[in-house]
Design an enzyme around this catalytic site. Structure first.
Site, mmCIF file in Angstrom:
data_model
loop_
_atom_site.group_PDB
_atom_site.id
_atom_site.type_symbol
_atom_site.label_atom_id
_atom_site.label_comp_id
_atom_site.label_asym_id
_atom_site.label_seq_id
_atom_site.Cartn_x
_atom_site.Cartn_y
_atom_site.Cartn_z
ATOM 1 N N ALA A 206 3.774 13.976 -1.674
ATOM 2 C CA ALA A 206 4.145 12.678 -0.512
ATOM 3 C C ALA A 206 3.877 11.403 -1.590
ATOM 4 O O ALA A 206 2.737 10.583 -1.905
ATOM 5 C CB ALA A 206 3.005 12.647 0.530
ATOM 6 N N GLY B 128 -2.510 4.051 1.357
ATOM 7 C CA GLY B 128 -2.314 5.802 1.222
ATOM 8 C C GLY B 128 -1.578 5.702 1.925
ATOM 9 O O GLY B 128 -1.263 6.198 3.373
ATOM 10 N N ASN B 129 -1.207 7.641 1.754
ATOM 11 C CA ASN B 129 -1.220 8.455 2.679
ATOM 12 C C ASN B 129 -2.207 9.738 2.889
ATOM 13 O O ASN B 129 -2.961 9.843 2.356
ATOM 14 C CB ASN B 129 0.496 9.206 2.510
ATOM 15 C CG ASN B 129 0.083 9.760 1.390
ATOM 16 O OD1 ASN B 129 0.081 11.008 0.955
ATOM 17 N ND2 ASN B 129 0.893 8.554 0.452
ATOM 18 N N ARG B 130 -1.880 10.785 3.697
ATOM 19 C CA ARG B 130 -2.815 11.190 4.339
ATOM 20 C C ARG B 130 -2.516 13.133 3.752
ATOM 21 O O ARG B 130 -3.572 13.447 4.038
ATOM 22 C CB ARG B 130 -2.865 12.009 6.306
ATOM 23 C CG ARG B 130 -3.449 10.879 6.969
ATOM 24 C CD ARG B 130 -2.772 11.445 8.469
ATOM 25 N NE ARG B 130 -3.155 10.434 9.677
ATOM 26 C CZ ARG B 130 -4.435 9.732 9.987
ATOM 27 N NH1 ARG B 130 -5.901 10.260 9.272
ATOM 28 N NH2 ARG B 130 -4.132 8.989 10.513
ATOM 29 N N SER B 131 -2.143 13.038 2.981
ATOM 30 C CA SER B 131 -1.617 14.305 1.822
ATOM 31 C C SER B 131 -2.726 14.643 1.180
ATOM 32 O O SER B 131 -3.382 14.113 0.687
ATOM 33 C CB SER B 131 -0.679 13.987 0.944
ATOM 34 O OG SER B 131 -0.095 15.476 0.388
#
Ligand code: C5P
Length: 412
Positions: free
Chosen positions: A284, A217-220
């Site tokens: 994102a 995943g990512n931090r968005s």
């Protein structure tokens, strides 16, 4: 650096008064100077210390305090905008006839600033002919009325009368403040500059499954995309939000399609795209996903000391939508980059927009700057918007809501 504006937030005595804290906080985070005037009834629902801490200013309640500085008119004269949230049926009635029996009434009468009010009451009170007539009077004087929304009310009943979500009230208030003169008529028309436009927005960060319990995943957080959806809604657009793993709530008035992965987002966006006049890819999206999703949990006992994952490239949703866009459709992408040098950051944006083929690209810096997280997961954002020739067409810094309004100005 923008000059702080002075916003007076009037809080009247309804249960929704506790939500006014979020409104005050959003204005402060936007860099504006906030002065709270709470009625005596409001202070039965919410504490003065909370409002003072959040607004970073003394909270005024009493008409007979600060008489030497003529406070009953001074606050109103110095205001650039007055927001009353929640506005009870009683306070709306008082405003309609111009009563000034408390500090808030005096302040509003003594001010030429635009007035935005967010009614909150039970359905019976909202639909009562007295309230209907009072609201009509206020509208005819150019007061901007936000909401009320439909939903759960205090107690067990639901219906029309719930105070509009704080984010939407803030979006409308900032739209009035940013783009209007104190003339209410002008406020009303500019506020609805997206009336009937169908706006499709993606928000959040995709998660690419590895096995039944893990993902890449990512931090968005989805804050910027949700702010865009709220601001577009407040400006009259018909909004569809394709949401991936948001950390923030979405107002119930926004049609939302929930997705998890990039492939799900691609499907949802492609399906909704043909009906949209404007598409904004604020999400994102993971560039790669695991080639195969393991059926069982990956075991460290089997993988050993190192684990190699094979990833395959995800489709570029924005590029795909741009390639198949129909005439007149406006497509806006985002470029979140960690590049610290402003010129190099813009050049990365210029390369990106020519690769993606969209109409506008919102370039913002993300990551850690001087020990602070910027862009992802934060309340504020700083962006530069490029057109398809790489020319800067807009720049904005502030709350994600005010950045959202600057982006929407491009299509308004
Ligand atoms: O290529 P990059 O990820 O930097 O581009 C960012 C822009 O492209 C964003 O608008 C994002 O929503 C979109 N994007 C996409 N599909 C991908 C990757 C990014 O639509 N696979």
């Amino acid at each position: 650096m923008k000059t702080p504006r002075t916003i007076v937030v009037g809080i009247t005595g309804g249960i929704a008064a506790y939500k006014a804290v979020n409104i005050v906080r959003a204005f402060v985070l936007n860099g504006d100077s906030v002065h709270v005037i709470a009625t005596a009834a409001a202070l039965r629902f919410i504490g003065k210390p909370t409002l003072e801490a959040i607004s970073r200013n003394p909270v005024h309640t009493d008409l007979y305090e600060g008489v030497a500085e003529v406070r009953h008119v001074a606050i109103g004269q110095g205001a650039d905008l007055i927001v009353v949230a929640p506005a009870t049926a009683n306070s709306i009635a008082k405003l309609a006839v111009g009563l000034a029996d408390d500090l808030l009434g005096n302040t509003i009468l003594a001010s030429r600033a635009p007035l935005v009010i967010a009614p909150a009451m039970h359905t019976e009170m909202w639909t009562n002919p007295a309230t209907v007539a009072n609201v009509a009077v206020l509208r005819s004087r150019g007061v901007t009325i936000v909401g009320p929304g439909v939903g759960r009310l205090t107690g067990t009943d639901s219906g029309t009368g719930r105070m509009e979500e704080p984010e939407t009230i803030v979006a409308v208030a900032l739209a009035v403040l940013d783009r209007t003169s104190p003339a209410g008529e002008a406020a009303a028309s500019v506020l609805h500059d997206l009336t009937g436009r169908r706006v499709l927005i993606s928000a959040g960060g995709t998660r690419e499954p590895l096995d039944p319990v893990r993902f890449l995943g990512n931090r968005s957080s989805g804050r910027q995309g949700v702010a865009l959806a709220q601001a577009a809604l407040a400006r009259g657009a018909v909004v569809t939000l394709v949401a991936a793993n948001l950390e923030v709530p979405v107002p119930t008035s926004i049609t939302t399609v929930m997705v998890t992965s990039a492939l799900e987002m691609q499907e949802a966006m492609t399906t909704a795209a043909s009906a949209a006049d404007v598409i904004i890819m604020a999400a994102a999206v993971a560039d790669y996903r695991p080639t195969a999703v393991q059926h069982g949990k990956i075991k460290k006992e089997e993988a050993g000391d190192t684990l190699t994952l094979e990833l395959v490239k995800n489709p570029d949703i924005l590029a795909g939508l741009s390639a198949t866009s129909r005439p007149g459709q406006v497509i806006i992408g985002f470029a979140a980059e960690t590049e610290a040098d402003a010129d190099r950051l813009l050049n990365l944006g210029r390369e990106k927009i020519s690769r993606k083929g969209c109409d506008f690209l919102v370039v913002n810096r993300v990551g850690y700057v001087d020990g602070e997280t910027v862009g992802f997961g934060t309340e504020r954002n700083t962006v530069t918007v490029l057109d398809r020739h790489g020319v800067i067409v807009n720049e904005a810094a502030g709350s994600k809501m005010s950045v959202a309004n600057c982006i929407l100005d491009l299509i308004g």
